[in-house]
Write an enzyme that holds these catalytic residues in place. Structure first.
Site, PDB file in Angstrom:
ATOM      1  N   GLY A   1      31.883 104.001 -43.768  1.00 23.49           N
ATOM      2  CA  GLY A   1      32.346 105.211 -43.090  1.00 23.49           C
ATOM      3  C   GLY A   1      31.894 106.513 -43.732  1.00 23.49           C
ATOM      4  O   GLY A   1      32.296 107.591 -43.294  1.00 23.49           O
TER       5      GLY A   1
ATOM      6  N   ASP B   1      24.010  96.662 -45.629  1.00 23.86           N
ATOM      7  CA  ASP B   1      25.132  97.093 -46.465  1.00 23.86           C
ATOM      8  C   ASP B   1      24.635  97.979 -47.620  1.00 23.86           C
ATOM      9  O   ASP B   1      23.841  97.537 -48.455  1.00 23.86           O
ATOM     10  CB  ASP B   1      25.813  95.817 -46.996  1.00 23.86           C
TER      11      ASP B   1
ATOM     12  N   ASP C   1      36.558  97.515 -47.124  1.00 24.67           N
ATOM     13  CA  ASP C   1      36.755  96.117 -46.741  1.00 24.67           C
ATOM     14  C   ASP C   1      38.209  95.823 -46.364  1.00 24.67           C
ATOM     15  O   ASP C   1      39.138  96.258 -47.032  1.00 24.67           O
ATOM     16  CB  ASP C   1      36.352  95.195 -47.887  1.00 24.67           C
TER      17      ASP C   1
HETATM   18  C1  GAL Z   1      30.753  94.491 -48.880  1.00 19.43           C
HETATM   19  C2  GAL Z   1      30.948  94.518 -47.373  1.00 19.43           C
HETATM   20  C3  GAL Z   1      31.542  93.186 -46.992  1.00 19.43           C
HETATM   21  C4  GAL Z   1      30.593  92.090 -47.387  1.00 19.43           C
HETATM   22  C5  GAL Z   1      30.258  92.181 -48.875  1.00 19.43           C
HETATM   23  C6  GAL Z   1      29.157  91.204 -49.259  1.00 19.43           C
HETATM   24  O1  GAL Z   1      30.223  95.699 -49.287  1.00 19.43           O
HETATM   25  O2  GAL Z   1      31.769  95.575 -47.010  1.00 19.43           O
HETATM   26  O3  GAL Z   1      31.806  93.165 -45.595  1.00 19.43           O
HETATM   27  O4  GAL Z   1      29.429  92.188 -46.606  1.00 19.43           O
HETATM   28  O5  GAL Z   1      29.841  93.467 -49.230  1.00 19.43           O
HETATM   29  O6  GAL Z   1      28.836  91.258 -50.604  1.00 19.43           O
END
Ligand code: GAL
Length: 736
Positions: free
Chosen positions: A535, A492, A556
């Protein structure tokens, strides 16, 4: 990171703030980037700080690319008159819009609330809004005097700061903590009846006494088909009111149940509504049936773990013909393990037998460079538990998956953010936090059930939840994952935004993923690589060539129609880029009990919206990652996740995504080509009214196709046509 305030929450907030005496916190804030323990102190002189605008992130106020700490301070008088005028006098609520990402809130130097990976206790949902309630006799409050409210923010990546729509202090309203607790599931009775406990709860000590009025509405005709009323609704903190109601002949479609509770003394009411479940998936047969994809890929020399998914009365006995040397089958569990050194396509025949009969299926084991040949089917902790995930919750999920879902092909147990320590071990290795005392032991447990294990990290120094990321430790971390036995990595972007140049070009966007790709390649394991960078740079165009097995195409998701449908129906540009080994990922599922933190609630999607969600994600050949509490799977959710004809659409070996075929007001049509020459077609009713949706026999999408099958009901139908509920779907498989 960007957050979404859902429309529903905004409406609820507006509702609660309407009657209450609010002290606005919309203006008067000052902001400073950085961190100091003295900044919470009421005596600190903040007059030199810049004035903050709560409609903007701090990036938009002259601090581009700032991740990490920043503080907001505000001087405010809290008049005791608001207490005097309030109906309830015992608590005060601070409503603080959205805080991106984690926070500690101080009133006159005393901590009154906190959230997230600052070492704080995780008591709230990740996406806010932050509502902190304290008792009116809390000595931190200086009534009628100057108070200093200070918010320490820790931003883990992307936009940061305090911003959003609602900022105020108000006396906690008499209805503010009253809820129709909709987390009691419907129970399915004989003769198609439904039963349910209506439960009213409160976090207030006030004694509520009043009336509940309930109406059941048929959305097809708008007729009220049932009205019930009780005057016995008495409840207070810790003593909820429960009222059982039943509804005959309710299981054929979804109805709307609307409730009103009116408190006699205060005269105030609260409203709520929900829909009723109905199940389309037929009951599982006692005869043996082999489910799941028809192909599985592994790399030569790497450990293989494959559980033959099969349903039928137990015990089942498994047999495999053509099993290459190096692999063994456990005939009692159907788990295949071992390694194969030679590349090649190995044709196998599975046979599963029980006392009622047997089933066989042709299967291909593809040993080569590509893995993840069909989209991952599994569970991920995030939409359920957020940062409050722990070892026990993961074990429960694995156990439940093995017991109830793996027979339909579900295979991955993925831990999202929240497992990592805040500092590395002395030797540079990644360490777990106290919630995960033994990652290797946990992984062994998951593997023992025939399931595979996933984990999460960020290419930045910190994850989005504020824990350790992999920056400059990619080799170390990939090796740790391999040592533990990890099979899947979600990676991420988060705080990598601080490392990448501002407005990164394509090469700069690919870079951290290519670095980790190399590190994973050095580990002697098949680790599915899932990109999560929301994306950026049309990742679908280059994600495969940069070594990803899947890539998030969006920000999200949350459990609202708006979020799910806006994401799902916007996937057409990415659709042509899906293929075996590399799939678009429009984010994880929001069915069942979700919460992004320790307190879960039933998804706010209606039952028809949930049919749409699973149908659309399957048509899109998306990874299906369940995001709910697996220890609490209700009958509806289970039926939604175990429809083998629907899952077969997702798991088709051709690996194509559906394309948008029709998009007009209130209707969407998506068509997916399947390996056997058939097509899967979703006709979605995006309007708020019942509609009959059809494709005529001459429609180019189905011309020449003569067999039509309703995938959810698993029944042949005479034409591609059906009555579809609001936000619902008709999912059809057409063949020649
Ligand atoms: C976001 C991600 C989520 C989750 C979260 C965890 O950036 O899109 O799916 O993984 O971080 O902190």
């Amino acid at each position: 990171m960007k957050k979404k305030l859902t429309l529903l929450l905004m409406l609820a907030m507006a509702f609660f703030s309407a009657g209450a005496q609010n002290i606005s916190l919309q203006k008067g804030w000052r902001l400073s980037i950085g961190d100091s323990p003295t900044w919470s102190s009421p005596g600190f002189d903040d007059s030199g700080w810049q004035r903050a605008d709560l409609s903007k992130s701090w990036e938009q106020q002259g601090h581009p690319n700032v991740d990490g700490f920043g503080w907001y301070r505000e001087h405010i008088v809290i008049p005791s008159s608001i207490k005097e005028k309030a109906f309830l006098k015992d608590s005060l609520t601070f409503t603080l819009g959205s805080i991106d990402d984690n926070d500690q809130v101080f009133l006159n130097g005393k901590l009154i609330g906190e959230y997230g990976g600052l070492g704080g206790v995780i008591t709230e949902s990740h996406y806010g809004p932050r509502n902190y309630t304290i008792a009116t006799n809390n000595p931190a409050i200086l009534w009628d005097k100057d108070n200093v409210l200070a918010i320490r923010v820790f931003d883990t990546g992307g936009d940061g700061g305090v911003y959003g729509s609602f900022f105020n202090i108000h006396m906690t309203d008499v209805m503010e903590h009253v809820e129709f607790d909709k987390n009691h599931d419907f129970s399915f009775g004989d003769n198609n009846s439904l039963g349910k406990s209506i439960v009213l709860t409160t976090k207030n000590k006030y004694n509520y006494k009043g009336t509940v009025l309930l109406k059941v509405i048929d959305p097809e005709t708008n007729a009220v088909v049932l009205t019930k009323k009780t005057d016995t609704a008495h409840f207070t903190e810790g003593k909820p009111f429960q009222w059982w109601f039943t509804f005959a002949a309710a299981q054929k479609k979804s109805y709307i149940v609307a409730y009103v509770f009116t408190d006699k003394k205060s005269g105030k009411s609260i409203y709520d509504r929900e829909t009723t479940p109905y199940m389309l998936t037929p009951a599982v047969s006692k005869l043996p049936k082999i489910n799941g994809a028809s192909i599985f890929g592994a790399r030569p020399g790497h450990p293989v773990l494959y559980l033959i998914p099969a349903t039928g009365q137990k015990p089942l006995k498994y047999k495999v013909q053509g099993l290459p040397e190096g692999l063994t089958l456990d005939a009692a569990t159907g788990i295949i393990t071992g390694t194969i050194d030679k590349k090649g396509s190995y044709p196998l025949v599975f046979t599963v037998t029980n006392s009622k009969g047997s089933d066989t299926k042709k299967f291909t084991l593809a040993i080569g460079d590509n893995i993840g040949l069909t989209p991952a089917l599994g569970w991920n902790s995030w939409n359920a538990w957020g940062l409050s995930v722990n070892d026990a919750k993961v074990r429960t999920s694995a156990r439940e998956m093995a017991e109830r879902l793996s027979a339909h092909g579900w295979a991955y147990i993925n831990i999202d953010d929240g497992w990592e320590a805040e500092e590395r071990a002395a030797n540079g290795k990644i360490a777990t936090n106290s919630k995960f005392p033994d990652m290797k032991g946990l992984t062994d447990f998951v593997h023992g059930l025939g399931l595979r294990m996933g984990i999460y990290s960020s290419p930045g120094t910190r994850t989005c939840g504020g824990y350790l990321g992999s920056w400059q430790h990619e080799d170390d971390d990939a090796q740790s994952y391999a040592d533990w036995g990890i099979d899947y990595l979600k990676y991420d972007w988060c705080s990598y935004g601080q490392i990448a140049p501002q407005n990164p070009n394509l090469d700069e966007m690919k870079k951290p993923y290519l670095v980790m790709r190399k590190s994973l390649d050095k580990a002697n394991r098949d680790i599915m690589f899932s990109y999560c960078q929301y994306g950026m740079g049309d990742v679908w165009k280059w994600g495969a060539e940069a070594g990803g097995n899947s890539w998030r195409t969006t920000g999200d998701i949350t459990d609202t129609w708006r979020s799910m449908s806006e994401i799902g129906f916007k996937q057409d540009p990415a659709a042509p880029y899906a293929g075996p080994g590399h799939f678009n990922d429009p984010d994880m599922l929001v069915v069942g009990k979700v919460g992004w933190g320790p307190a879960l609630h039933n998804t706010r999607l209606t039952f028809d919206e949930q049919y749409t969600h699973i149908s659309l994600w399957s048509l899109l050949a998306s990874p299906l990652l369940i995001g709910c509490d697996m220890g609490n799977l209700d009958r509806f959710t289970l039926s939604l996740l175990t429809n083998d004809e629907v899952l077969a659409i997702d798991q088709d070996a051709l690996g194509k995504s559906a394309r948008q075929y029709g998009d007009k007001e209130g209707v969407q049509v998506w068509v997916k080509e399947m390996k056997d020459g058939s097509k899967a077609i979703g006709l979605f009713n995006t309007s708020n009214k019942y509609q009959t949706l059809s494709l005529s026999a001459n429609d180019p999408a189905i011309k020449g196709y003569t067999k039509f099958r309703d995938a959810w009901r698993q029944q042949n139908i005479p034409a591609v046509s059906g009555k579809v509920a609001p936000h619902g779907v008709l999912l059809v498989r057409v063949s020649k």
